[in-house]
Design an enzyme around this catalytic site. Structure first.
Site, mmCIF file in Angstrom:
data_model
loop_
_atom_site.group_PDB
_atom_site.id
_atom_site.type_symbol
_atom_site.label_atom_id
_atom_site.label_comp_id
_atom_site.label_asym_id
_atom_site.label_seq_id
_atom_site.Cartn_x
_atom_site.Cartn_y
_atom_site.Cartn_z
ATOM 1 N N ASP A 1 -3.288 4.148 -2.240
ATOM 2 C CA ASP A 1 -4.245 4.652 -1.239
ATOM 3 C C ASP A 1 -4.304 6.179 -1.330
ATOM 4 O O ASP A 1 -3.818 6.890 -0.463
ATOM 5 C CB ASP A 1 -3.764 4.177 0.148
ATOM 6 C CG ASP A 1 -4.722 4.524 1.263
ATOM 7 O OD1 ASP A 1 -5.864 4.925 0.980
ATOM 8 O OD2 ASP A 1 -4.313 4.368 2.432
ATOM 9 N N ASP B 1 -13.543 14.539 -4.901
ATOM 10 C CA ASP B 1 -13.622 15.832 -5.596
ATOM 11 C C ASP B 1 -14.859 15.759 -6.484
ATOM 12 O O ASP B 1 -15.625 14.797 -6.383
ATOM 13 C CB ASP B 1 -12.324 16.052 -6.412
ATOM 14 C CG ASP B 1 -11.985 17.539 -6.555
ATOM 15 O OD1 ASP B 1 -12.903 18.305 -6.873
ATOM 16 O OD2 ASP B 1 -10.815 17.908 -6.363
ATOM 17 N N LYS C 1 0.845 -1.203 0.000
ATOM 18 C CA LYS C 1 0.000 0.000 0.000
ATOM 19 C C LYS C 1 0.878 1.249 0.000
ATOM 20 O O LYS C 1 1.690 1.467 0.891
ATOM 21 C CB LYS C 1 -0.911 0.015 1.235
ATOM 22 C CG LYS C 1 -1.904 1.184 1.220
ATOM 23 C CD LYS C 1 -2.957 1.051 2.305
ATOM 24 C CE LYS C 1 -2.508 1.555 3.646
ATOM 25 N NZ LYS C 1 -2.252 3.007 3.674
ATOM 26 N N LYS D 1 -7.161 7.989 -1.749
ATOM 27 C CA LYS D 1 -8.410 8.491 -1.133
ATOM 28 C C LYS D 1 -8.966 9.709 -1.878
ATOM 29 O O LYS D 1 -9.142 10.790 -1.313
ATOM 30 C CB LYS D 1 -8.176 8.858 0.333
ATOM 31 C CG LYS D 1 -7.844 7.683 1.236
ATOM 32 C CD LYS D 1 -7.904 8.073 2.698
ATOM 33 C CE LYS D 1 -7.630 6.913 3.624
ATOM 34 N NZ LYS D 1 -6.242 6.449 3.635
HETATM 35 O O1 C5P Z 1 0.991 0.504 10.954
HETATM 36 P P1 C5P Z 1 -0.464 0.191 10.842
HETATM 37 O O2 C5P Z 1 -0.744 -1.299 10.761
HETATM 38 O O3 C5P Z 1 -1.281 0.858 11.918
HETATM 39 O O4 C5P Z 1 -0.912 0.814 9.452
HETATM 40 C C1 C5P Z 1 -2.252 0.830 9.030
HETATM 41 C C2 C5P Z 1 -2.377 1.493 7.695
HETATM 42 O O5 C5P Z 1 -3.758 1.565 7.335
HETATM 43 C C3 C5P Z 1 -1.847 2.933 7.651
HETATM 44 O O6 C5P Z 1 -1.313 3.135 6.341
HETATM 45 C C4 C5P Z 1 -3.081 3.768 7.833
HETATM 46 O O7 C5P Z 1 -2.979 5.021 7.214
HETATM 47 C C5 C5P Z 1 -4.140 2.922 7.146
HETATM 48 N N1 C5P Z 1 -5.492 3.164 7.617
HETATM 49 C C6 C5P Z 1 -5.872 2.997 8.937
HETATM 50 N N2 C5P Z 1 -7.164 3.258 9.329
HETATM 51 C C7 C5P Z 1 -8.067 3.693 8.430
HETATM 52 C C8 C5P Z 1 -7.696 3.869 7.097
HETATM 53 C C9 C5P Z 1 -6.384 3.607 6.717
HETATM 54 O O8 C5P Z 1 -5.067 2.598 9.758
HETATM 55 N N3 C5P Z 1 -9.306 3.901 8.795
#
Ligand code: C5P
Length: 255
Positions: free
Chosen positions: A63, A68, A36, A65
């Site tokens: 990712d 617009d 990702k 997101k």
């Molecule tokens: O390090 P970690 O496992 O917490 O990373 C989770 C990933 O998922 C990060 O890239 C974070 O930005 C993404 N994410 C999240 N919660 C969300 C949407 C995306 O943790 N609701």
């Protein structure tokens, strides 16, 4: 979407440099399905990172997101498809028309390029938003769960392939959408890892058992605790956990 256990892992490359990201791809390619590229890496090194990961044999979840007006999101989705990403995402709060524009643009661009159509996912309600913020700050009434289900159904109707949601919402989305609708969930933490700043967490095994199609795992794999070893050891453990969950419940169909 049929997947081997390891293919259901999306490793979040939350690092600021290309060399760190590519090193993780080299290490983890055999034991994960997707990488990702999030806003930090994208805005640090640019969209060319997708191609460089693809050159190493990795599949990319871009990712970005997007949210617009439909015309702008359409253009962004075409560009994202050209980047070589296999999964892209938009905010469901951009509305049905915007999501339809995204789905159609990706399908059309993929045909033009003669590449497999990237999956288009919708971000529902960010896990950083609780009911109080949603009701009072955003002035959206009701429970977060109801709103997430509403947005997931809207995404399905608009032609998206699935949504990104917290592990807590997997079951209710599964009940409200079709069997092939994908649910991709972050907030996943093996028991041996630290929760970091994630609050509503679930283990990889639990998330898969509840019906997650793919799980997003960042720090537990990219920066594992010393006693676990390096990223490859951590990824292997997560794969084993997913395999166990699938074995224990033969009724879970890989999606
Ligand atoms: O390090 P970690 O496992 O917490 O990373 C989770 C990933 O998922 C990060 O890239 C974070 O930005 C993404 N994410 C999240 N919660 C969300 C949407 C995306 O943790 N609701």
């Amino acid at each position: 979407m049929k997947h081997e256990a390891f293919e259901r892992i999306v490793v979040a490359l939350d690092v600021p440099t290309e060399s760190e990201a590519l090193e993780l791809v080299r290490l983890l390619k055999p034991s994960s399905g997707y990488f990702k590229v999030g806003l930090e890496l994208l805005n640090s090194v640019g969209i060319g990172i997708v191609n460089r990961i693809v050159d190493l044999g990795g599949k990319v979840f871009l990712d970005g997101k997007f949210m617009d007006i439909p015309n702008t999101v359409e253009g962004a989705c075409r560009a994202a498809t050209r980047s070589g990403a296999r999964i892209i995402n938009v905010h469901t709060m951009g509305g049905c028309e915007m999501m339809k524009a995204a789905a159609n643009a990706v399908a059309d661009e993929a045909v033009k390029l003669r590449v497999p159509k990237p999956l288009v996912l919708g971000v529902t309600i960010l896990t950083s938003i609780n009911r109080e913020i949603m009701n009072q700050n955003l002035r959206v009434a009701g429970t977060v769960e109801d709103q997430v289900v509403h947005l997931a159904r809207l995404a399905e109707k608009a032609g998206l392939d699935g949504v990104i949601a917290s592990p807590q919402e997997i079951e209710v989305i599964r009940r409200s959408t079709g069997d092939s609708f994908l649910i991709v969930t972050p907030g996943v933490r093996p028991v041996w890892s630290s929760a970091n700043d994630q609050k509503r967490i679930m283990t990889p095994g639990e998330a898969i058992a509840k019906g997650a199609s793919l799980i997003v795992v960042g720090r537990p794999i990219t920066k594992p605790p010393k006693e676990i070893g390096g990223p490859v050891d951590a990824a292997r453990r997560v794969v084993e956990e997913i395999e166990l969950a699938l074995k224990q419940d033969q009724t879970i169909e890989p999606r």
